[in-house]
Scaffold this motif. Sequence first.
Motif: not given
Length: 125
Positions: A72-101
């Motif tokens: 839950s802390k990772l989700k808040i850190h990545a997206t600001g709230g409760n996130a699903k897997k695709p949300d975490m992936q989208a936030a990663a792509k936005e931050r690092w510019g890479k598609d991650l599993g």
Amino acid sequence: MPRHFGLKATSVAGPSAFTGASSATPDRTIGVCIEEPFSAQFSSVKALFPMLGAAILACELAGLPHSTVHLSKLKIHATGGNAKKPDMQAAAKERWGKDLGEDEADAAWAGAYALDSDLFGVETR
């Protein structure tokens, strides 16, 4: 700049594996942030908690500081709230510019959480 290694233990009704995301080299790794395992199914618990133990043992043997973080802390850190897997992936792509599993994104966010919150007392910004 020192790097951090994020580690996520996964278990999918059978084989289990660790996945990590880092560009760290061994001489520059400052610590390991491990996503805390959880599961409502006993079969998964039997796989995940020994993997946590193996990760901590590896850190101890390598002399690396380690910490765990709840998803839950990772989700808040990545997206600001409760996130699903695709949300975490989208936030990663936005931050690092890479598609991650899915697991790679979680592991990357574990490392980012540790760095961004100065978990190991190393200034990285």
